[in-house]
Design a protein around this motif. Structure first.
Motif, PDB file in Angstrom:
ATOM      1  N   TRP A 295     -38.942  27.492  16.666  1.00  0.00           N
ATOM      2  CA  TRP A 295     -37.751  27.379  17.501  1.00  0.00           C
ATOM      3  C   TRP A 295     -36.916  28.644  17.389  1.00  0.00           C
ATOM      4  CZ3 TRP A 295     -38.358  25.224  12.750  1.00  0.00           C
ATOM      5  CH2 TRP A 295     -37.361  25.395  11.794  1.00  0.00           C
ATOM      6  N   VAL A 296     -35.905  28.741  18.235  1.00  0.00           N
ATOM      7  CA  VAL A 296     -34.954  29.846  18.144  1.00  0.00           C
ATOM      8  C   VAL A 296     -33.563  29.275  17.903  1.00  0.00           C
ATOM      9  CG1 VAL A 296     -36.286  31.438  19.578  1.00  0.00           C
ATOM     10  CG2 VAL A 296     -34.532  30.017  20.632  1.00  0.00           C
TER      11      VAL A 296
ATOM     12  N   ARG B 291     -37.626  31.148  14.232  1.00  0.00           N
ATOM     13  CA  ARG B 291     -38.080  30.459  13.020  1.00  0.00           C
ATOM     14  C   ARG B 291     -39.362  29.664  13.264  1.00  0.00           C
ATOM     15  NH1 ARG B 291     -33.903  30.673   9.303  1.00  0.00           N
ATOM     16  NH2 ARG B 291     -31.802  30.566  10.146  1.00  0.00           N
ATOM     17  N   VAL B 292     -40.147  29.584  12.208  1.00  0.00           N
ATOM     18  CA  VAL B 292     -41.288  28.674  12.138  1.00  0.00           C
ATOM     19  C   VAL B 292     -41.109  27.903  10.842  1.00  0.00           C
ATOM     20  CG1 VAL B 292     -43.783  28.463  11.889  1.00  0.00           C
ATOM     21  CG2 VAL B 292     -42.835  30.223  13.388  1.00  0.00           C
ATOM     22  N   GLY B 293     -41.208  26.583  10.942  1.00  0.00           N
ATOM     23  CA  GLY B 293     -41.016  25.762   9.759  1.00  0.00           C
ATOM     24  C   GLY B 293     -41.957  24.580   9.735  1.00  0.00           C
TER      25      GLY B 293
ATOM     26  N   SER C 259     -41.011  29.542  21.894  1.00  0.00           N
ATOM     27  CA  SER C 259     -40.024  30.240  21.061  1.00  0.00           C
ATOM     28  C   SER C 259     -40.221  31.750  21.113  1.00  0.00           C
ATOM     29  CB  SER C 259     -40.081  29.730  19.616  1.00  0.00           C
ATOM     30  OG  SER C 259     -41.319  30.040  19.004  1.00  0.00           O
ATOM     31  N   VAL C 260     -41.467  32.201  21.114  1.00  0.00           N
ATOM     32  CA  VAL C 260     -41.734  33.639  21.211  1.00  0.00           C
ATOM     33  C   VAL C 260     -41.304  34.160  22.580  1.00  0.00           C
ATOM     34  CG1 VAL C 260     -43.558  35.400  21.257  1.00  0.00           C
ATOM     35  CG2 VAL C 260     -43.549  33.652  19.465  1.00  0.00           C
TER      36      VAL C 260
ATOM     37  N   VAL D 288     -31.437  26.205  19.660  1.00  0.00           N
ATOM     38  CA  VAL D 288     -31.234  26.248  21.105  1.00  0.00           C
ATOM     39  C   VAL D 288     -32.165  25.257  21.799  1.00  0.00           C
ATOM     40  CG1 VAL D 288     -31.312  27.710  23.160  1.00  0.00           C
ATOM     41  CG2 VAL D 288     -30.515  28.655  20.982  1.00  0.00           C
ATOM     42  N   GLY D 289     -31.577  24.236  22.407  1.00  0.00           N
ATOM     43  CA  GLY D 289     -32.329  23.304  23.236  1.00  0.00           C
ATOM     44  C   GLY D 289     -33.304  22.409  22.512  1.00  0.00           C
TER      45      GLY D 289
END
Length: 150
Positions: free
Chosen positions: A116-117, A103-105, A86-87, A124-125
């Motif tokens: 994720w983004v 995001r981080v959850g 994600s980064v 995404v994906g």
């Protein structure tokens, strides 16, 4: 990986090879993400918040193309390395002047964390339903201020 006319293909059957320049940018984004994700979470958030400043929101297609490039150059990112992946996607988008929502959850049953983004309001994906995750850290593009939401 194999090469076809100066471009890198990740797997047989890939129809859109990476140009050498795009391949290099993806490799550098993955490397920078690897270094950054070894830092404490507040450092990661601080760096990403600074990078998001002044960026326009990424389109879904831009973020999906960045994700595809990252997956093609990194086995770790193609596997369980969601934080690094994600980064790296966010960094690769930023090279093009855009920023996806990063995001981080967590979820509680069973307890797991995930990064994720999102672009245009859509993950995404992602193969899992991200609505099941409670976001703890969000870094968005804001052309002016911070770009961060708790």
């Amino acid at each position: 990986m194999r090469k076809a006319r100066g471009a890198v293909l990740a797997r047989p059957g890939d129809q859109r090879p990476l140009t050498p320049g795009r391949h290099l940018c993806a490799v550098l984004a993955v490397g920078a993400a690897r270094l950054l994700t070894r830092r404490p979470p507040h450092d990661v958030r601080r760096v990403l918040t600074r990078l998001a400043k002044g960026a326009r929101p990424a389109t879904y297609d831009e973020a999906a193309a960045a994700r595809a490039a990252v997956l093609r150059v990194s086995v770790m990112c193609a596997g369980d390395g969601c934080l690094q992946r994600s980064v790296a996607i966010a960094l690769l988008c930023r090279v093009r002047g855009a920023w996806p929502t990063w995001r981080v959850g967590v979820r509680t049953m069973p307890f797991r964390a995930h990064a994720w983004v999102e672009a245009e309001g859509t993950a995404v994906g992602e193969s899992t339903d991200t609505t099941l995750w409670r976001p703890l850290i969000t870094v968005e593009s804001h052309s002016g201020a911070g770009g961060i939401r708790p």
